[in-house]
Design an enzyme around this catalytic site. Structure first.
Site, PDB file in Angstrom:
ATOM      1  N   CYS A  86       0.997  -1.241   0.047  1.00  0.00           N
ATOM      2  CA  CYS A  86      -0.114  -0.088   0.197  1.00  0.00           C
ATOM      3  C   CYS A  86       0.861   1.148   0.144  1.00  0.00           C
ATOM      4  O   CYS A  86       1.476   1.522  -0.992  1.00  0.00           O
ATOM      5  CB  CYS A  86      -1.138  -0.204   1.224  1.00  0.00           C
ATOM      6  N   HIS A 195      -3.573  -5.450   0.903  1.00  0.00           N
ATOM      7  CA  HIS A 195      -2.881  -5.898   2.198  1.00  0.00           C
ATOM      8  C   HIS A 195      -2.790  -7.359   2.273  1.00  0.00           C
ATOM      9  O   HIS A 195      -3.623  -7.963   3.303  1.00  0.00           O
ATOM     10  CB  HIS A 195      -3.499  -5.304   3.476  1.00  0.00           C
ATOM     11  N   GLU A 197      -1.007  -8.911   4.533  1.00  0.00           N
ATOM     12  CA  GLU A 197      -0.740  -8.997   6.081  1.00  0.00           C
ATOM     13  C   GLU A 197      -2.015  -8.961   7.068  1.00  0.00           C
ATOM     14  O   GLU A 197      -1.911  -9.280   8.016  1.00  0.00           O
ATOM     15  CB  GLU A 197       0.336  -7.752   6.610  1.00  0.00           C
TER      16      GLU A 197
END
Length: 228
Positions: A86, A195, A197
């Site tokens: 990002c 994302h 994660e």
């Protein structure tokens, strides 16, 4: 394998990245300040999402001139793995480690939702745990995710198999070629707007993001075996 998670003023996905590596992947990880100048003790670097330096001037522009980014450039030049997520994507393009730039979403609105992605290249250090053509779902949360490159750069990305992920279904931000993630020509610096994660646990957003980190670890382990 030891990961570094860079922290800039305004980073807010650094904790998610740290958690994914330490608690889910069970690998070593440390936070590293934007003022740091040496990354030699690490095997991979994560440039996380957020709003580094408040996204003043341009997203990622000020962060790209931080002390640590000179160390990241040296780190990348040595062939070690770097991933920007990002805001990290924005920082890596501003630093010249990846082509193109990220501009305002086509809608001019901030977008936050789960987004399907198509795996375009499953042979990279960041995608070898997926299958080509596989569709995964990973969260997005950005206001400037519209990836633009010149026509020549786009042709190079296509020709060199540098496009790792594309948005599947509806393009959420207007990104050229539906591009959601790219890698450099050397194959060791990757960035994506979604994302991964935030998609490492079944309870929260599913586990489709785990493959990115699994791929990095597998690449590192395979390389270690090759090097004896």
């Amino acid at each position: 394998m030891k990961f570094a998670v860079i922290q800039f003023p305004g980073s807010n996905c650094d904790i998610d990245a740290f958690h994914a590596i330490k608690d889910v992947m069970d690998e070593e990880v440390e936070y590293v300040s934007h003022n740091s100048t040496n990354l030699d003790q690490f095997d991979a670097v994560i440039v996380p999402g957020g709003f580094s330096f408040g996204d003043y001037l341009r997203c990622g522009a000020i962060a790209s001139h931080s002390n640590v980014m000179e160390a990241v450039k040296k780190f990348a030049a040595s062939g070690k793995l770097v991933i920007g997520i990002c805001n990290g994507f924005q920082i890596l393009t501003e630093a010249g480690l990846l082509p193109g730039a990220l501009i305002r979403n086509h809608s001019l609105k901030f977008i936050s939702k789960n987004q399907p992605l198509e795996v375009v290249n499953d042979q990279s250090a960041f995608t070898n745990s997926y299958e080509k053509g596989q569709v995964i779902t990973v969260p997005i949360a950005h206001g400037e995710g519209n990836y633009i490159v010149s026509e020549e750069e786009l042709a190079d990305l296509e020709a060199n198999n540098q496009i790792l992920f594309r948005y599947a279904g509806t393009n959420p931000n207007g990104s050229m070629g539906d591009i959601a993630g790219v890698v450099n020509k050397q194959g060791n610096v990757m960035a994506m707007m979604p994302h991964p994660e935030r998609a490492v646990e079944a309870l929260i957003n599913g586990t489709d993001g785990i493959g990115v980190f699994q791929s990095m670890i597998k690449y590192y382990q395979d390389k270690a075996v090759q090097n004896g």
